[in-house]
Write a protein that holds these residues in place. Structure first.
Motif, PDB file in Angstrom:
ATOM      1  N   SER A  40       0.823  -1.207   0.000  1.00 29.41           N
ATOM      2  CA  SER A  40       0.000   0.000   0.000  1.00 29.41           C
ATOM      3  C   SER A  40       0.856   1.256   0.000  1.00 29.41           C
ATOM      4  CB  SER A  40      -0.938   0.000   1.214  1.00 29.41           C
ATOM      5  OG  SER A  40      -1.860  -1.068   1.137  1.00 29.41           O
ATOM      6  N   PHE A  41       2.100   1.131   0.469  1.00 32.74           N
ATOM      7  CA  PHE A  41       3.030   2.258   0.454  1.00 32.74           C
ATOM      8  C   PHE A  41       3.852   2.300  -0.833  1.00 32.74           C
ATOM      9  CE2 PHE A  41       2.871   1.895   5.244  1.00 32.74           C
ATOM     10  CZ  PHE A  41       2.299   3.142   5.443  1.00 32.74           C
ATOM     11  N   ARG A  42       3.861   1.199  -1.565  1.00 29.18           N
ATOM     12  CA  ARG A  42       4.794   1.073  -2.693  1.00 29.18           C
ATOM     13  C   ARG A  42       4.562   2.157  -3.741  1.00 29.18           C
ATOM     14  NH1 ARG A  42       9.525  -2.251  -3.417  1.00 29.18           N
ATOM     15  NH2 ARG A  42      10.144  -1.751  -5.542  1.00 29.18           N
ATOM     16  N   ARG A  43       3.322   2.280  -4.158  1.00 30.16           N
ATOM     17  CA  ARG A  43       2.982   3.341  -5.116  1.00 30.16           C
ATOM     18  C   ARG A  43       1.487   3.243  -5.429  1.00 30.16           C
ATOM     19  NH1 ARG A  43       1.495   1.619  -9.863  1.00 30.16           N
ATOM     20  NH2 ARG A  43       2.113  -0.457 -10.578  1.00 30.16           N
ATOM     21  N   ALA A  49       5.886   7.303  -7.714  1.00 31.05           N
ATOM     22  CA  ALA A  49       7.275   7.130  -7.269  1.00 31.05           C
ATOM     23  C   ALA A  49       7.339   6.139  -6.107  1.00 31.05           C
ATOM     24  CB  ALA A  49       7.869   8.471  -6.857  1.00 31.05           C
ATOM     25  N   ALA A  50       8.187   5.117  -6.241  1.00 30.22           N
ATOM     26  CA  ALA A  50       8.296   4.085  -5.211  1.00 30.22           C
ATOM     27  C   ALA A  50       8.897   4.611  -3.921  1.00 30.22           C
ATOM     28  CB  ALA A  50       9.133   2.916  -5.729  1.00 30.22           C
ATOM     29  N   HIS A  51       9.588   5.754  -3.988  1.00 31.22           N
ATOM     30  CA  HIS A  51      10.235   6.307  -2.794  1.00 31.22           C
ATOM     31  C   HIS A  51       9.446   7.479  -2.199  1.00 31.22           C
ATOM     32  CE1 HIS A  51      11.547   8.607  -6.238  1.00 31.22           C
ATOM     33  NE2 HIS A  51      12.137   9.521  -5.482  1.00 31.22           N
ATOM     34  N   GLU A  52       8.190   7.620  -2.562  1.00 31.84           N
ATOM     35  CA  GLU A  52       7.344   8.708  -2.066  1.00 31.84           C
ATOM     36  C   GLU A  52       7.320   8.751  -0.534  1.00 31.84           C
ATOM     37  OE1 GLU A  52       5.339  11.993  -2.556  1.00 31.84           O
ATOM     38  OE2 GLU A  52       5.114  10.740  -4.351  1.00 31.84           O
TER      39      GLU A  52
END
Length: 606
Positions: A40-43, A49-52
């Motif tokens: 759920s955090f990935r994108r 962006a994967a590093h959001e």
């Protein structure tokens, strides 16, 4: 739609907090609910962006995180800046409703990041003991471990993840709790969440329509093809086609090999378990030291405070003496059967008497306690004030953590307590199986290669690599927002100097799952000997004063976060500790060249 609850923080509070509470039942020991949390955090489509998450937590005045428990998952964000927090809420909710993932990113998160996290936890002897007990427990009360284990996490398919999120990550299953001193902020949160929900519903409806059209077209094409095939191959074997279909499916994603523990004369210890209703947890925790003394210092007694699906918790007693079981090859799937078979195994009369006496002594001690039932509340000490308050409010509001059940008269009586004290289940404990086959080498190598290729292709569209939150609030970006260095890493930081900036220590050396370098776009990644064991490490790097001038730009760049997004480590970031700034990594599998990587990444934008 979602339920919304406002928790008045009072006029003295400056921090706003928003918590999303989701019912997410554990799927056995697979760790599927844990994987759903991470992904759920990935994108999402709105935040590609994967590093959001990492840039926001590092550079902005906001804290975003989540925790997965046995039955519920909580996502939360806190900030003094209401406008920043509203966008963080938007980011979180978009991620919750997203189910569109690529094969490679799921593999990297599952077999890389989460595996490294679990390996780090299982390196702790107490955690490993509890894991081994849970993996072999066949009692009807047995825990279902939401986090998963290194032996099980790789079994979760992408389809299973999407189905799980489709079932549980729906607006109707998400409760929004807002801790704030502003009713206006609460209304703004409702507007943000409702807007995302409506947009997701419209997108889902459009996707279903498109899928239905494609399915109809595919069905027609398949019917035509089958008709032609029937004409050309009337004698074709049905079993042959089935075999081909099965082979095609397995080619898509490597399956897990059965876990084995090889060990002639493997020691198998006895485990005695008492199950109690959760209303007696607080009282018994106060008696844990007494119980350990009664059980004998040569044995291991502990209380597992997690509440299972039946509303009970376990008291475990692991005997020091072990019986020998000769087994040349033992699969993890056979362990439950082993426990059942060994129940009927003849033990020496002397040992059987000692075991019975031990059960009697501990049961008698338990029965002697005057334990008053009470309502255990979730442990929220590690969370920010507003997040903890919201989780406790949710526990009281609903039956989320089973707190209401402990008030039930049928389980809070003295007779119920005595019944639990005198009912003991017996199981057997072998060594925790090695997870060396739980991660498919070729699977994660290919995923990293594809991930790197996609990132390179994305260079033509820089918008996909730019984190939206830090881009929008660049005027808030400051190194003063860096979080504190995790406590686990502070001993390493204490041993750094201006001359010795890098410090690392190996962990989990008993694990040997895989060892592979990950591809890099422009930075050289650390490399490990593929023949070596699993050598995850924690590390810190003290940042020199002259390197700090460009640190903000480095931390906002996707290349800095590549070791984390490609699954090389469990955690990566920058933090403060005793007036110094540090880069850090936790459970990092590419440690050999990490010091050199730190030098390069800090100078890449110079």
């Amino acid at each position: 739609m979602s339920e919304f609850h406002f928790i008045d923080a009072g006029s003295g509070s400056k921090v706003h907090s928003v918590v999303f509470a989701l019912k997410t039942p554990a799927a056995g020991h697979t760790g599927l609910s844990h994987l759903a949390e991470h992904m759920s955090f990935r994108r999402s489509h709105q935040y590609p962006a994967a590093h959001e998450l990492f840039t926001a937590n590092t550079l902005l005045p906001v804290t975003i995180n989540a925790t997965t428990l046995a039955e519920y998952t909580f996502f939360f964000a806190s900030s003094e800046k209401a406008n920043v927090l509203l966008d963080a809420v938007n980011y979180l909710y978009c991620g919750l409703l997203n189910r569109d993932y690529g094969t490679d990113e799921v593999i990297l998160e599952r077999d890389g990041v989460i595996f490294n996290e679990l390996a780090m936890l299982e390196a702790n002897s107490d955690y490993a003991l509890n894991a081994a007990i849970r993996l072999t427990d066949t009692n009807k009360n047995a825990y279902q471990h939401a986090g998963g284990f290194t032996q099980t996490i790789g079994s979760n398919s992408i389809q299973a993840l999407q189905d799980y999120k489709r079932q549980w990550y729906q607006p109707s299953n998400i409760t929004t709790l807002v801790y704030s001193n502003s009713a206006h902020f609460f209304e703004q949160c409702k507007e943000v969440v409702t807007a995302v929900s409506v947009e997701a519903a419209l997108s889902a409806e459009a996707a279903l329509s498109a899928e239905a059209a494609l399915s109809a077209e595919a069905a027609l094409s398949e019917k035509t093809a089958l008709s032609e095939e029937s004409t050309l191959n009337r004698n074709a074997s049905l079993s042959q086609h089935a075999s081909q279909r099965e082979h095609s499916h397995l080619d898509k994603e490597a399956s897990l090999d059965a876990q084995t523990t090889k060990g002639e004369n493997e020691s198998i210890r006895h485990v005695l378990t008492w199950w109690f209703p959760q209303c007696f947890l607080n009282g018994l925790l106060q008696q844990e030291a007494t119980l350990s003394t009664v059980a004998g210092l040569e044995n291991t007694l502990f209380i597992d405070p997690e509440i299972n699906q039946q509303g009970n918790f376990a008291i475990r007693l692991v005997t020091n003496e072990a019986m020998k079981e000769v087994a040349s090859e033992l699969s993890i799937e056979a362990l439950p059967k082993l426990s059942q078979n060994l129940t009927h195994k003849l033990m020496s009369d002397d040992y059987d008497k000692r075991l019975r006496q031990l059960k009697h002594v501990v049961s008698a001690c338990l029965a002697s306690f005057d334990i008053r039932p009470s309502k255990p509340m979730p442990d929220t000490d590690k969370h920010a004030e507003g997040v903890g308050a919201a989780i406790r409010y949710f526990a009281q509001l609903t039956d989320a953590l089973g707190s209401n059940k402990c008030a039930a008269k049928d389980c809070a009586t003295k007779s119920a307590y005595l019944a639990s004290a005198n009912k003991v289940s017996l199981s057997y404990l072998g060594a925790l199986p090695s997870p060396e086959k739980s991660v498919a080498l070729e699977r994660i190598r290919k995923a990293r290669k594809d991930f790197s290729a996609r990132a390179s292709a994305s260079n033509s569209d820089q918008s996909l690599l730019i984190p939206r939150l830090t881009s929008k609030y660049r005027h808030f970006i400051a190194l003063e927002h860096l979080p504190a260095l995790p406590r686990l890493l502070r001993p390493l930081a204490n041993k750094t100097t201006n001359l010795k900036r890098f410090n690392a220590e190996h962990i989990a050396s008993h694990l040997t799952p895989f060892s592979i370098p990950s591809p890099s776009i422009t930075l050289e990644s650390a490399s490990l000997n593929s023949d070596s064991g699993y050598l995850a490490s924690h590390w810190v790097y003290r940042i020199a004063f002259y390197q700090q001038s460009r640190l903000q730009a480095v931390l906002a760049h996707h290349l800095f976060w590549q070791p984390r997004t490609s699954g090389e480590c469990y955690a990566l970031g920058a933090a403060t500790f005793e007036n110094n700034l540090f880069l850090f990594g936790a459970s990092d599998t590419n440690i050999t060249e990490r010091e050199n990587w730190c030098h390069k990444v800090l100078s890449m934008l110079s």
